[in-house]
Write an enzyme that holds these catalytic residues in place. Structure first.
Site, short mmCIF file in Angstrom:
data_model
loop_
_atom_site.label_atom_id
_atom_site.label_comp_id
_atom_site.label_asym_id
_atom_site.label_seq_id
_atom_site.Cartn_x
_atom_site.Cartn_y
_atom_site.Cartn_z
N ASN A 19 30.12 3.28 42.28
CA ASN A 19 31.14 2.55 41.50
C ASN A 19 32.34 3.47 41.30
OD1 ASN A 19 32.61 1.05 39.70
ND2 ASN A 19 31.15 1.22 38.01
N LYS A 37 35.22 2.70 40.20
CA LYS A 37 36.04 2.31 39.05
C LYS A 37 37.53 2.27 39.44
CE LYS A 37 32.37 3.96 36.10
NZ LYS A 37 31.95 4.45 34.81
N HIS A 62 29.52 -5.10 33.89
CA HIS A 62 29.53 -3.65 33.63
C HIS A 62 29.96 -3.44 32.17
CE1 HIS A 62 30.72 0.53 33.66
NE2 HIS A 62 29.94 0.67 34.71
N GLU A 119 31.93 -1.48 30.83
CA GLU A 119 33.38 -1.32 30.63
C GLU A 119 34.08 -2.69 30.64
OE1 GLU A 119 33.93 1.65 33.66
OE2 GLU A 119 32.82 3.07 32.40
N GLU A 122 22.05 0.37 32.38
CA GLU A 122 23.02 1.44 32.13
C GLU A 122 23.20 1.62 30.63
OE1 GLU A 122 25.78 2.24 35.66
OE2 GLU A 122 26.70 0.67 34.50
N GLY A 135 29.36 8.16 31.89
CA GLY A 135 30.53 9.05 31.91
C GLY A 135 30.49 10.12 30.83
N SER A 186 25.50 8.76 34.23
CA SER A 186 25.50 10.20 34.51
C SER A 186 24.43 10.61 35.52
CB SER A 186 25.37 11.01 33.22
OG SER A 186 26.50 10.76 32.38
P1 PGA Z 1 28.74 7.46 35.47
O1 PGA Z 1 29.07 5.90 35.54
O2 PGA Z 1 27.81 7.76 36.63
O3 PGA Z 1 30.06 8.14 35.59
O4 PGA Z 1 28.05 7.72 34.17
C1 PGA Z 1 28.08 4.95 35.86
C2 PGA Z 1 28.67 3.57 35.79
O5 PGA Z 1 29.51 3.31 34.91
O6 PGA Z 1 28.32 2.69 36.59
#
Ligand code: PGA
Length: 248
Positions: A11, A13, A95, A97, A161, A167, A203
């Site tokens: 992903n 983003k 997601h 976000e 998640e 993140g 992460s």
């Molecule tokens: P990250 O993001 O690996 O940077 O924690 C995962 C995601 O948001 O899909």
């Protein structure tokens, strides 16, 4: 180790494709970790502007979001039908976000999932609790509520998640993740329990991928930050390939 073929979903983003990701393979797929692999599934989720480029480069690609309606007065949006026409194989739905920044509800996400299935795009539906919800002991209740809205009898992928792990560098321990994955699996209709893939995200990095992907109910990973670093992503792909080779 899971009995499913592992799926590693990158992903990206709101970032440009990582260096070298668009280079078409010259016979040597191993040179580009984002290219399709023979023993595991690898897919990339670029911005809408980059989708045509990743598809043209031969990468299995997906949208980071798609609206349920096919077309209409929805400024700034893009539909599942449009993603399909562009050549997407996957789409992320819900997601965290999107849930947080665009106020997407469980019902919106369910509608997106159904629309993706109608367009024959494979939906990867994200669920997960916030830190506050986990600390209050509500993690399972929240995930159960998020799942309840979904067409769980259909061929979808679920991505667990935990929001506090996205993140932040804080990963759910392999034991925590496995526990939630087993719980999610127990909520699926009986005939889907051994079929639906459940990915872990939050992460995932080169140094924790092997342990996470080695859990029996973790069927792959949704990877943000580490998927933007080609060398680190290549290490995660190698970990998936190693586990797959050892299980055969
Ligand atoms: P990250 O993001 O690996 O940077 O924690 C995962 C995601 O948001 O899909």
């Amino acid at each position: 180790m899971s009995s499913h073929r592992l799926l590693l979903a990158a992903n990206w983003k709101m970032n440009p494709p990582p260096a070298g990701a668009l280079q078409t393979a010259m016979g040597d797929h191993s040179a580009n970790p984002y290219h399709p692999h023979s023993d595991i599934d690898v897919a990339v989720f670029p911005t809408f502007l980059d989708l045509h480029k990743t598809i043209a480069a031969g990468l299995i690609s997906g949208g980071q979001y798609g609206r349920a309606e096919n077309a209409g007065a929805y400024t700034g949006d893009i539909s599942m039908a449009m993603l399909k026409a562009a050549g997407c194989r996957y789409v992320l739905c819900g997601h965290s976000e999107r849930r947080a920044n665009h106020s997407e509800t469980d019902a919106d996400i369910a509608a997106q999932t159904v629309a993706a299935l109608e367009q024959k795009i494979h939906p990867i539906v994200c669920v997960g609790e916030t830190l506050e919800e986990r600390e209050k002991g509500h993690a399972e209740t929240v995930v159960k509520r998020q799942l309840k809205a979904l067409p769980l009898e259909s061929d979808i992928t679920i991505a667990y998640e935990p929001v506090w792990a996205i993140g932040t560098g804080k990963t759910a321990s392999a034991k925590q993740a496995q526990g939630m994955h087993a719980f999610i699996r127990s909520l699926l209709p009986e005939d889907r329990q051994q079929k639906t893939r459940i990915l872990y995200g939050g992460s995932v990095k080169a140094d924790n991928a092997e342990e996470l992907l080695g859990q029996p109910d973790i069927d792959g990973a949704l990877i943000g930050g580490a998927s933007l670093k080609p060398e680190e992503f290549a290490e995660i792909v190698k970990a998936g390939e190693r586990l797959t080779a050892n299980s055969q």
